[in-house]
Each structure stands twice: as structure tokens, then as C-alpha cells.
Design an enzyme around this catalytic site. Sequence first.
Site, PDB file in Angstrom:
ATOM      1  N   GLY A  74       0.851  -1.193  -0.122  1.00 18.74           N
ATOM      2  CA  GLY A  74      -0.069   0.038   0.163  1.00 18.74           C
ATOM      3  C   GLY A  74       0.686   1.235  -0.110  1.00 18.74           C
ATOM      4  O   GLY A  74       0.500   2.286   0.766  1.00 18.74           O
TER       5      GLY A  74
ATOM      6  N   GLY B 172      -0.484   4.952  -1.188  1.00 17.46           N
ATOM      7  CA  GLY B 172      -1.599   5.874  -0.364  1.00 17.46           C
ATOM      8  C   GLY B 172      -0.985   7.144   0.295  1.00 17.46           C
ATOM      9  O   GLY B 172       0.253   7.461   0.420  1.00 17.46           O
ATOM     10  N   GLN B 173      -1.882   7.653   1.065  1.00 21.13           N
ATOM     11  CA  GLN B 173      -1.446   8.784   1.882  1.00 21.13           C
ATOM     12  C   GLN B 173      -0.281   8.654   2.765  1.00 21.13           C
ATOM     13  O   GLN B 173       0.625   9.595   2.866  1.00 21.13           O
ATOM     14  CB  GLN B 173      -2.649   9.493   2.671  1.00 21.13           C
ATOM     15  CG  GLN B 173      -2.503  10.955   2.959  1.00 21.13           C
ATOM     16  CD  GLN B 173      -3.738  11.344   4.237  1.00 21.13           C
ATOM     17  OE1 GLN B 173      -4.393  10.573   4.395  1.00 21.13           O
ATOM     18  NE2 GLN B 173      -3.804  12.608   4.252  1.00 21.13           N
TER      19      GLN B 173
ATOM     20  N   ASP C  52       1.979  -1.933  -4.516  1.00 25.13           N
ATOM     21  CA  ASP C  52       0.614  -1.419  -4.418  1.00 25.13           C
ATOM     22  C   ASP C  52      -0.219  -2.133  -5.426  1.00 25.13           C
ATOM     23  O   ASP C  52       0.253  -2.789  -6.404  1.00 25.13           O
ATOM     24  CB  ASP C  52       0.425   0.202  -4.666  1.00 25.13           C
ATOM     25  CG  ASP C  52      -0.815   0.907  -3.883  1.00 25.13           C
ATOM     26  OD1 ASP C  52      -1.818   0.308  -3.894  1.00 25.13           O
ATOM     27  OD2 ASP C  52      -0.506   1.829  -3.070  1.00 25.13           O
ATOM     28  N   ILE C  53      -1.432  -2.069  -5.421  1.00 22.39           N
ATOM     29  CA  ILE C  53      -2.423  -2.747  -6.209  1.00 22.39           C
ATOM     30  C   ILE C  53      -2.345  -2.307  -7.746  1.00 22.39           C
ATOM     31  O   ILE C  53      -2.605  -3.106  -8.572  1.00 22.39           O
ATOM     32  CB  ILE C  53      -4.071  -2.723  -5.815  1.00 22.39           C
ATOM     33  CG1 ILE C  53      -4.960  -3.479  -6.417  1.00 22.39           C
ATOM     34  CG2 ILE C  53      -4.394  -1.099  -5.821  1.00 22.39           C
ATOM     35  CD1 ILE C  53      -5.020  -4.969  -5.977  1.00 22.39           C
ATOM     36  N   ARG C  54      -1.934  -1.114  -8.016  1.00 23.82           N
ATOM     37  CA  ARG C  54      -1.597  -0.635  -9.380  1.00 23.82           C
ATOM     38  C   ARG C  54      -0.428   0.208  -9.378  1.00 23.82           C
ATOM     39  O   ARG C  54       0.010   0.878  -8.491  1.00 23.82           O
ATOM     40  CB  ARG C  54      -2.945   0.061 -10.034  1.00 23.82           C
ATOM     41  CG  ARG C  54      -3.153   1.285  -9.212  1.00 23.82           C
ATOM     42  CD  ARG C  54      -4.590   1.823  -9.605  1.00 23.82           C
ATOM     43  NE  ARG C  54      -5.545   1.341  -9.417  1.00 23.82           N
ATOM     44  CZ  ARG C  54      -6.518   1.369  -8.481  1.00 23.82           C
ATOM     45  NH1 ARG C  54      -6.015   2.095  -7.602  1.00 23.82           N
ATOM     46  NH2 ARG C  54      -7.422   0.515  -8.237  1.00 23.82           N
TER      47      ARG C  54
ATOM     48  N   TYR D  32     -14.915   0.374   9.545  1.00 26.97           N
ATOM     49  CA  TYR D  32     -13.345   0.669   9.582  1.00 26.97           C
ATOM     50  C   TYR D  32     -13.151   0.245  10.932  1.00 26.97           C
ATOM     51  O   TYR D  32     -12.112  -0.445  11.235  1.00 26.97           O
ATOM     52  CB  TYR D  32     -12.984   2.109   9.066  1.00 26.97           C
ATOM     53  CG  TYR D  32     -11.578   2.602   9.228  1.00 26.97           C
ATOM     54  CD1 TYR D  32     -10.707   1.791   8.438  1.00 26.97           C
ATOM     55  CD2 TYR D  32     -11.036   3.622   9.831  1.00 26.97           C
ATOM     56  CE1 TYR D  32      -9.347   2.205   8.566  1.00 26.97           C
ATOM     57  CE2 TYR D  32      -9.679   3.883   9.997  1.00 26.97           C
ATOM     58  CZ  TYR D  32      -8.699   3.341   9.297  1.00 26.97           C
ATOM     59  OH  TYR D  32      -7.473   3.572   9.294  1.00 26.97           O
TER      60      TYR D  32
ATOM     61  N   LYS E  79     -10.420  -2.296  12.616  1.00 24.91           N
ATOM     62  CA  LYS E  79      -9.136  -2.346  13.275  1.00 24.91           C
ATOM     63  C   LYS E  79      -8.955  -2.624  14.805  1.00 24.91           C
ATOM     64  O   LYS E  79      -8.055  -3.192  15.183  1.00 24.91           O
ATOM     65  CB  LYS E  79      -8.922  -0.713  13.191  1.00 24.91           C
ATOM     66  CG  LYS E  79      -8.577   0.089  11.898  1.00 24.91           C
ATOM     67  CD  LYS E  79      -7.162  -0.629  11.377  1.00 24.91           C
ATOM     68  CE  LYS E  79      -6.952   0.191  10.112  1.00 24.91           C
ATOM     69  NZ  LYS E  79      -5.561  -0.556   9.513  1.00 24.91           N
TER      70      LYS E  79
END
Length: 313
Positions: free
Chosen positions: A9, A12-13, A35-37, A143, A147
Site C-alpha cells: 500500500g 496511499g496517503q 501497491d495494487i496498481r 473501519y 481495526k
Amino acid sequence: MNTKILIIGACGQIGTELTQQLRKLYGTDNVIASDIRKLNNDVVNDGIFEVLNALDFNQIEHIVEKYQVEEVYLMAALLSATAEKNPAFAWDLNMNSLFHVLNLAKAGKIKKIFWPSSIAVFGPTTPRENTPQFTIMEPTTVYGISKQSGERWCEYYHHIFGVDVRSVRYPGLISWTTPPGGGTTDYAVDIYYKALSDGKFECFLSEETRLPMMYMDDAIRATIEIMQAPAEKIKIRSSYNLSGVSFTPKEIAEEIKKHIPDFTISYKPDFRQKIADSWPGSIDDSTARTDWGWKHNFDMGLMTVEMLENLKK
């Protein structure tokens, strides 16, 4: 430091800035971003990058073996606002990606895991101010439920299988390098963009909604510091409370006005208000400060200066 590190990941941010920092510290050849792409950005272009689906155990195992990875930072997740729209996928991604990494560590294939938790683990029954490390946790969001479950599994894998997994509960994170990624605290990023581009901002939370926040530089430093700390100092294996600064939309708007006097803000609360109302207003992170020496650097004033200066560029 020849430790081989995999970031899942990485686009991401948080992943974007974490990758850059880890490459600086450990060397570009020792940090594998995934990452996924494959996007056209610095994470992809400035070092080793692999396309990786966090839900594919065999793929993760293959990359771990290919690069002899020792440490994994699992940053792939569906965030709070996005997760509410797609609960089944959010649960699948947030939980099974964690199981894959925990099971690789259990099998002795990786030595250390960082997995982020969040203030979303708390709920409406949690004490709202100075939320303690150990307290009532009854999350009411997809979410938060994922978590909270993840924290229990991390603790379980540590106690039963000796897995070295480490975690912090991120507050709302504020950064200028990547656009917001579907969280409830994202207004505090967007407000800076809009202040510079439009001179005005419509906020999806009410003016008095106080939430715990943190400037991204502090969050990245906390992440790396907890991973570099000696194992015996990490006494909590669920997740550590982490705190920077708490503020309301009204307060951040006042701070921006010191730099952009004509800036105006209006309020139009949407479904994210209910999520925010279930979260703490401030966090007690004294355990992290005591156990591994955590200390934040950025207050609201310093953060505002940094955000506006960097976004202007």
C-alpha cells in the site's frame, strides 16, 4: 542497515511519505514498494516497485522470498468514509491482508511487522477527552470494527506465536504530498487546498467537531521509531495511542486566516459527522511516550505554516 523492507500500500496517503523516508534511511535497494496498481509517481519511479494485491497470500509470499524481506509495513486499507460504502470489501481487505502478513511471520518468513490502527477503534461509549490507552472500545464504523479486531489478532499472534508486530493508533493525518484518501478527518487536508485555490471552504463536519490530528511528518517518525525501538520496550502488542494536536474546523479556519485574511468557511455536515461524533476529541498517549520515547513536534500553528508554504509551491 541492510534490512530488506516491504511496504504494502505504498501509494496511499501514508505509504507515499513512508516509502520516501525509509528509502532515505535504509537505501533505495533495500526498500520494496508495492501497491495494487502501478501509478506514475515517485514511489514507483524512484526505486523498486512491485504490483501486489494485498489479498493474495501467494503473491505476498513470493515477493517476501524474492527479496528476502525481513520487515513488512502493511499500509493497505479501506478508510473510514470509503469503508461505510463497501463494508464487505473493507472487512475482507482490512482483515485478510493482516492475516496473510501475520501468518508469514508465524512461519518465520518475516521478522517484524508494522500494522496501523486508528482512533476509529473507539466508539460513542469511550471517554471523549484524553482517551486513555486502556478503555472501553465499542466502535460503530466498519473501519473501526476491522481495526479493533486487527488489534486483538496482533496481540494474539504476539502472545501465542511470538510474532513481533507493532502498531500505533493514528489520529487524523494531515499532509500536502498526496490528496486525501477517503477518511473522516480529510477536511483538515482539503481546507488548505481550498484556502489557496478558492479562498473559501465548505466543511462536511460542524464547526465545533474536535478531533485528534497529526501532521504527517510526526506520523511517519512515530512509525519508524516504534519499528526501530528495542523489542523489550514495546510492551503493548495491540496498538499504542498516539497524539499530536486536537482542533475543531472553526479553530483551523482561524489559524488559516492569520495567513489568508479573506478566507471564509461554511458548514454542511454529511454522513461523516456521525462517524466523527463517535470518535474521541483528544487522546492520552503517555504510554507511548513512556515506553518508547514518543514525542510530537508539530502544533496547529507550525503545521499550518508548513501546509500553506508547501502547497503554494
